[in-house]
Design a protein around this motif. Structure first.
Motif, PDB file in Angstrom:
ATOM      1  N   THR A 134      57.594   6.017 103.826  1.00 12.67           N
ATOM      2  CA  THR A 134      58.026   6.657 102.590  1.00 12.67           C
ATOM      3  C   THR A 134      59.516   6.407 102.367  1.00 12.67           C
ATOM      4  OG1 THR A 134      58.455   8.712 103.783  1.00 12.67           O
ATOM      5  CG2 THR A 134      56.288   8.469 102.766  1.00 12.67           C
ATOM      6  N   VAL A 165      60.299  15.042  96.279  1.00 16.68           N
ATOM      7  CA  VAL A 165      60.282  13.786  97.030  1.00 16.68           C
ATOM      8  C   VAL A 165      61.560  13.646  97.852  1.00 16.68           C
ATOM      9  CG1 VAL A 165      60.401  11.280  96.792  1.00 16.68           C
ATOM     10  CG2 VAL A 165      58.715  12.571  95.488  1.00 16.68           C
ATOM     11  N   THR A 225      55.748   5.880  97.283  1.00 18.52           N
ATOM     12  CA  THR A 225      56.046   7.286  97.570  1.00 18.52           C
ATOM     13  C   THR A 225      55.901   8.134  96.316  1.00 18.52           C
ATOM     14  OG1 THR A 225      57.586   6.624  99.322  1.00 18.52           O
ATOM     15  CG2 THR A 225      57.772   8.872  98.479  1.00 18.52           C
ATOM     16  N   LEU A 226      56.370   7.624  95.179  1.00 17.41           N
ATOM     17  CA  LEU A 226      56.244   8.361  93.917  1.00 17.41           C
ATOM     18  C   LEU A 226      54.780   8.513  93.522  1.00 17.41           C
ATOM     19  CD1 LEU A 226      59.189   6.815  91.856  1.00 17.41           C
ATOM     20  CD2 LEU A 226      59.081   9.098  92.859  1.00 17.41           C
ATOM     21  N   LEU A 245      60.599  14.830  91.497  1.00 23.38           N
ATOM     22  CA  LEU A 245      61.683  14.029  92.069  1.00 23.38           C
ATOM     23  C   LEU A 245      62.466  14.808  93.111  1.00 23.38           C
ATOM     24  CD1 LEU A 245      62.976  12.255  88.828  1.00 23.38           C
ATOM     25  CD2 LEU A 245      61.555  11.279  90.635  1.00 23.38           C
ATOM     26  N   GLY A 272      62.888   7.388  99.374  1.00 30.09           N
ATOM     27  CA  GLY A 272      63.382   7.957  98.134  1.00 30.09           C
ATOM     28  C   GLY A 272      64.529   7.118  97.611  1.00 30.09           C
ATOM     29  N   THR A 322      54.552  14.055 100.604  1.00 28.59           N
ATOM     30  CA  THR A 322      55.548  13.134 101.153  1.00 28.59           C
ATOM     31  C   THR A 322      55.993  13.556 102.558  1.00 28.59           C
ATOM     32  OG1 THR A 322      57.275  14.365  99.957  1.00 28.59           O
ATOM     33  CG2 THR A 322      56.397  12.385  98.913  1.00 28.59           C
ATOM     34  N   PRO A 361      53.904  17.311  95.656  1.00 25.19           N
ATOM     35  CA  PRO A 361      54.731  16.185  96.110  1.00 25.19           C
ATOM     36  C   PRO A 361      55.471  16.461  97.418  1.00 25.19           C
ATOM     37  CG  PRO A 361      54.994  16.522  93.755  1.00 25.19           C
ATOM     38  CD  PRO A 361      54.185  17.677  94.262  1.00 25.19           C
ATOM     39  N   LEU A 365      67.191   8.863  91.520  1.00 26.38           N
ATOM     40  CA  LEU A 365      66.046   9.621  91.010  1.00 26.38           C
ATOM     41  C   LEU A 365      66.181  11.099  91.368  1.00 26.38           C
ATOM     42  CD1 LEU A 365      63.045   7.232  91.808  1.00 26.38           C
ATOM     43  CD2 LEU A 365      64.144   7.643  89.599  1.00 26.38           C
TER      44      LEU A 365
END
Length: 358
Positions: free
Chosen positions: A49, A250, A11-12, A247, A51, A39, A35, A55
């Motif tokens: 995906t 996401v 995902t990142l 971050l 998270g 995502t 992002p 993060l």
């Protein structure tokens, strides 16, 4: 560690690719926009995906610290002189959220007979409130509302506002209040380490006190306190700020899923229409404030928009549209909504409240 570390890593990487494409395309806020869209689209398409909350907390920490560095004594005096405008903006946000909740109830209540009337009233009210998604969902749960619909409403509203406003700002040519203290451009290793320790302590304290958004509000207040006191430790490296935007994006993008859109299509459509309407009338309210305060319209649009504090403050930071004023408006609104929205619900709808508790 996350349950699915491979999914988090993929995902990142997807988010990083989205950011790179937006950088090449020259879109506004590429490190958030790319992002977020990458995502969110992957999640809706059914991709696995994922998270990882630490993060997201790190992203909030970095952005909160960066925003706090704008509050020099001179800037703080300017923001303090706008207390009356901030008060009006708070009243506007509470009223706007109430009208939005009423719109959701009016459009959806007759088409969702499976939801009892008191529960539908609570669901619509907390879904319409202009507050943080997690906080409003928690309040909705206490009121026995449909928390899935509340969370979906806030996630979709944030996505629409985060995507719409930066593009509108870039293509309109509007300019904001550009206040960039010299400390923002100077990065010092030892000072950055001390700043990280001080803001981490702020996050820890806010978490221990049970306050909302501790990883954003704690670092923000700690960095504000240092800057207002004339203590300049270090600026934030641009690469670190970009990583923080990624971050945060996401964390918002992975909330979406295919079921998210198909569970209640009429509800989601009404959220879209209502959010676009709120953007339009909020721009009109910002114009009125601009006429009375003398501040740039772009700054006040961000300060009064129905978006999230981190997303709107990042927009102001990247596009140089008046970070301190935008942050002050958004922070004061967040605090006021968290404090007032539940008591206002009990006052406005005593019958619904009694039915839920009884």
């Amino acid at each position: 560690m996350p349950r699915k570390p491979v999914a988090v890593l993929v995902t990142l990487l997807l988010a990083l690719a989205g950011a790179g494409l937006c950088v090449l395309a020259g879109t506004p806020l590429p490190w958030m926009m790319g992002p977020l869209l990458a995502t969110a689209c992957a999640s809706v398409a059914g991709a696995p995906t994922a998270g990882w909350r630490p993060l997201g907390n790190a992203g909030q920490w970095i952005i909160g610290t960066a925003l706090g560095l704008y509050f020099t004594p001179q800037v703080t005096a300017l923001v303090g002189s706008l207390w009356w405008a901030i008060g009006l903006a708070i009243a506007w946000a509470l009223g706007l959220g109430w009208f939005f909740g009423g719109w959701l109830h009016r459009v959806n209540a007759a088409h969702m007979p499976e939801v009892a009337a008191p529960k539908m009233r609570a669901t619509s009210y907390f879904a319409g409130a202009i507050g943080g998604a997690s906080e409003m969902t928690l309040l909705a749960e206490r009121a026995h509302a449909r928390t899935d619909l509340v969370a979906a409403s806030h996630s979709l509203r944030l996505l629409l506002v985060t995507v719409t406003i930066p593009f509108a700002m870039q293509f309109s040519g509007l300019h904001g209040l550009d206040l960039n203290p010299p400390v923002l451009r100077a990065v010092h290793g030892p000072g950055l380490a001390l700043l990280a320790l001080a803001t981490a302590a702020g996050a820890w304290l806010m978490h221990r006190l049970g306050r909302a958004n501790p990883w954003f509000m704690g670092p923000l207040l700690a960095a504000m306190g240092l800057t207002m006191g004339g203590i300049s430790l270090s600026g934030i490296p641009s690469w670190l700020s970009n990583a923080a935007q990624l971050l945060i994006a996401v964390g918002l993008g992975v909330r979406f899923s295919r079921a998210f859109l198909y569970a209640a299509p009429r509800w989601m459509a009404s959220v879209v229409l209502g959010t676009l309407g709120m953007l339009a009338v909020s721009a009109g309210f910002a114009w009125l404030l601009a006429q009375t305060t003398g501040l740039p319209l772009a700054t006040l649009i961000l300060g009064t928009s129905p978006g999230g504090i981190a997303e709107m403050a990042i927009t102001a930071k990247v596009l140089q549209l008046g970070v301190p004023v935008v942050t002050a408006f958004q922070v004061c609104r967040l605090v006021a909504v968290l404090v007032l929205v539940a008591p206002l619900y009990r006052w406005l709808y005593p019958d619904a409240s009694d039915a839920e508790t009884g």
